[in-house]
Write a protein that holds these residues in place. Structure first.
Motif, mmCIF file in Angstrom:
data_model
loop_
_atom_site.group_PDB
_atom_site.id
_atom_site.type_symbol
_atom_site.label_atom_id
_atom_site.label_comp_id
_atom_site.label_asym_id
_atom_site.label_seq_id
_atom_site.Cartn_x
_atom_site.Cartn_y
_atom_site.Cartn_z
ATOM 1 N N ASN A 42 -3.129 -14.297 -5.725
ATOM 2 C CA ASN A 42 -3.297 -13.048 -4.978
ATOM 3 C C ASN A 42 -4.409 -13.196 -3.962
ATOM 4 N N ASP A 43 -4.171 -12.661 -2.778
ATOM 5 C CA ASP A 43 -5.220 -12.614 -1.765
ATOM 6 C C ASP A 43 -4.793 -11.603 -0.708
ATOM 7 N N LEU A 44 -5.780 -10.967 -0.098
ATOM 8 C CA LEU A 44 -5.504 -10.011 0.968
ATOM 9 C C LEU A 44 -4.945 -10.708 2.205
ATOM 10 N N ALA A 45 -5.340 -11.965 2.401
ATOM 11 C CA ALA A 45 -4.823 -12.766 3.512
ATOM 12 C C ALA A 45 -3.474 -13.356 3.093
ATOM 13 N N ALA A 46 -2.397 -12.740 3.559
ATOM 14 C CA ALA A 46 -1.060 -13.094 3.077
ATOM 15 C C ALA A 46 -0.692 -14.552 3.350
ATOM 16 N N ALA A 60 3.212 -16.210 -5.166
ATOM 17 C CA ALA A 60 2.332 -15.475 -4.262
ATOM 18 C C ALA A 60 2.597 -13.985 -4.364
ATOM 19 N N ILE A 61 1.540 -13.227 -4.623
ATOM 20 C CA ILE A 61 1.617 -11.766 -4.540
ATOM 21 C C ILE A 61 0.464 -11.326 -3.646
ATOM 22 N N PRO A 62 0.661 -11.386 -2.333
ATOM 23 C CA PRO A 62 -0.424 -11.015 -1.418
ATOM 24 C C PRO A 62 -0.687 -9.518 -1.458
ATOM 25 N N GLY A 63 -1.936 -9.161 -1.138
ATOM 26 C CA GLY A 63 -2.283 -7.750 -1.071
ATOM 27 C C GLY A 63 -3.650 -7.457 -1.656
ATOM 28 N N ASP A 64 -3.962 -6.192 -1.663
ATOM 29 C CA ASP A 64 -5.247 -5.691 -2.138
ATOM 30 C C ASP A 64 -5.365 -5.885 -3.643
ATOM 31 N N ALA A 65 -6.564 -6.239 -4.111
ATOM 32 C CA ALA A 65 -6.826 -6.392 -5.544
ATOM 33 C C ALA A 65 -7.923 -5.440 -5.988
ATOM 34 N N ALA A 66 -8.087 -4.318 -5.261
ATOM 35 C CA ALA A 66 -9.172 -3.392 -5.576
ATOM 36 C C ALA A 66 -8.707 -1.955 -5.747
ATOM 37 N N GLY A 67 -7.861 -1.460 -4.862
ATOM 38 C CA GLY A 67 -7.415 -0.076 -4.921
ATOM 39 C C GLY A 67 -6.652 0.233 -6.201
ATOM 40 N N GLU A 68 -6.736 1.476 -6.647
ATOM 41 C CA GLU A 68 -6.129 1.851 -7.927
ATOM 42 C C GLU A 68 -4.638 1.549 -7.968
ATOM 43 N N ALA A 70 -2.933 -0.338 -5.861
ATOM 44 C CA ALA A 70 -2.689 -1.742 -5.560
ATOM 45 C C ALA A 70 -2.865 -2.617 -6.790
ATOM 46 N N VAL A 71 -3.893 -2.352 -7.582
ATOM 47 C CA VAL A 71 -4.130 -3.139 -8.799
ATOM 48 C C VAL A 71 -3.009 -2.908 -9.808
ATOM 49 N N ALA A 72 -2.594 -1.650 -9.958
ATOM 50 C CA ALA A 72 -1.498 -1.351 -10.877
ATOM 51 C C ALA A 72 -0.235 -2.097 -10.475
ATOM 52 N N GLU A 73 0.044 -2.139 -9.176
ATOM 53 C CA GLU A 73 1.228 -2.834 -8.690
ATOM 54 C C GLU A 73 1.094 -4.347 -8.868
ATOM 55 N N LEU A 74 -0.106 -4.887 -8.622
ATOM 56 C CA LEU A 74 -0.328 -6.321 -8.802
ATOM 57 C C LEU A 74 -0.077 -6.724 -10.249
ATOM 58 N N VAL A 75 -0.640 -5.996 -11.190
ATOM 59 C CA VAL A 75 -0.468 -6.320 -12.605
ATOM 60 C C VAL A 75 1.000 -6.183 -13.008
ATOM 61 N N ALA A 76 1.661 -5.134 -12.552
ATOM 62 C CA ALA A 76 3.074 -4.935 -12.890
ATOM 63 C C ALA A 76 3.939 -6.060 -12.336
ATOM 64 N N ARG A 77 3.712 -6.442 -11.087
ATOM 65 C CA ARG A 77 4.499 -7.522 -10.479
ATOM 66 C C ARG A 77 4.203 -8.859 -11.148
ATOM 67 N N ALA A 78 2.937 -9.087 -11.520
ATOM 68 C CA ALA A 78 2.584 -10.329 -12.194
ATOM 69 C C ALA A 78 3.260 -10.408 -13.559
ATOM 70 N N ARG A 79 3.297 -9.293 -14.270
ATOM 71 C CA ARG A 79 3.980 -9.272 -15.572
ATOM 72 C C ARG A 79 5.477 -9.573 -15.395
ATOM 73 N N ALA A 80 6.051 -9.009 -14.351
ATOM 74 C CA ALA A 80 7.471 -9.240 -14.106
ATOM 75 C C ALA A 80 7.749 -10.721 -13.828
ATOM 76 N N GLU A 81 6.810 -11.395 -13.163
ATOM 77 C CA GLU A 81 6.973 -12.814 -12.837
ATOM 78 C C GLU A 81 6.658 -13.719 -14.020
#
Length: 276
Positions: A42-46, A60-68, A70-81
């Motif tokens: 993960n990184d903000l720089a895609a 690769a799951i680019p994007g924000d790792a701080a916003g509420e 955004a973090v929920a979506e990152l964790v959900a997508r990572a679990r799916a992968e």
């Protein structure tokens, strides 16, 4: 550990590394993949995020790792992968230098502190149900000591350490391993190049790969503090055992910074530059 020095538990483990497009995060993603982990980058720089993922065969799951959200979506997508997230490396961070504006404070709190808080909130329910999980937070030696020249960075990194301590104290007996990485000078985009950086990091700057190697060694165990610069442990003891003496020493360093700043300003004036 196996003969390569990599912790056996990493083989096939699902891990997430934030801020992994460059610096420490990139080096961590490379080491973790080499150890057999399945890595979400993960990184903000895609573009950088995808380049690292392509290099290591990760996701690769680019994007924000701080916003509420955004973090929920990152964790959900990572679990799916990954199916399961075995370890989360909360490495994304920012350093705003001498900027003391409301914006600098807000951004520093959001990325350096709340990004970790929100990730833990998403991860803990499943980890507690499973009885295992590992949270590795990248803080800084500034979080154990201080960082002259940047109040937002220093204060938020202290908060990063405090949050990690709280997680460990609260959930450490329920299978949750929490580790806190606190390097001093590392050759990344966050390394200050102003007068404070010149004085504080005049020697002992490590490469990201060296820091990642220290993390890999620490992943074989459960020790809380990961200190790539071993001298930081003694500085931490000095700060706690005689705080007034430690502060006097820090003031002396501050005086050196101010002297260097004045010297540079004088030189720029003599060179005909506008330093306003």
């Amino acid at each position: 550990m196996d003969t390569t020095g990599n912790p056996i538990w990493l083989r096939g483990a699902g891990v997430v590394v934030t801020g992994a497009g460059n610096g420490i995060g990139k080096a961590l993603a490379q080491r973790l993949s080499a150890a057999g982990a399945r890595v979400v980058v993960n990184d903000l720089a895609a573009d950088e995020c995808r380049a690292v993922a392509d290099e290591i065969g990760g996701v690769a799951i680019p994007g924000d790792a701080a916003g509420e959200q955004a973090v929920a979506e990152l964790v959900a997508r990572a679990r799916a992968e990954l199916g399961e997230i075995d370890a989360y490396f909360a490495n994304a961070g920012i350093e705003t230098g001498p900027d003391d504006t409301e914006s600098a404070w807000e951004r520093s709190w959001n990325v350096n502190v709340l990004g970790h808080v929100r990730a833990a909130r998403e991860l803990l329910p499943e980890w507690l149900e499973r009885g295992r999980g590992r949270f590795v937070a990248t803080a800084s030696a500034a979080g154990l000591l201080t960082m002259l020249g940047s109040a937002p960075y220093s204060v938020t990194k202290h908060a990063t350490v405090a949050h990690s301590e709280w997680l460990s104290a609260t959930y450490g007996d329920r299978g949750i391993i929490v580790q806190c990485l606190c390097p001093q000078g590392v050759r990344t985009n966050l390394l200050p190049t102003d007068e404070a950086g010149s004085v504080i990091f005049e020697s002992g700057v490590l490469e990201p790969g060296q820091v990642a190697d220290e993390v890999m060694r620490a992943l074989a165990g459960e020790e809380f503090l990961i200190l790539p610069h071993r001298e930081v442990a003694q500085y931490y003891v000095n700060r706690a055992s005689d705080t007034d003496r430690w502060l006097r020493g820090m003031r002396r360093i501050q005086h050196r910074i101010e002297k260097l700043r004045a010297t540079r300003a004088t030189q720029e004036v003599s060179d005909g530059k506008d330093v306003r």
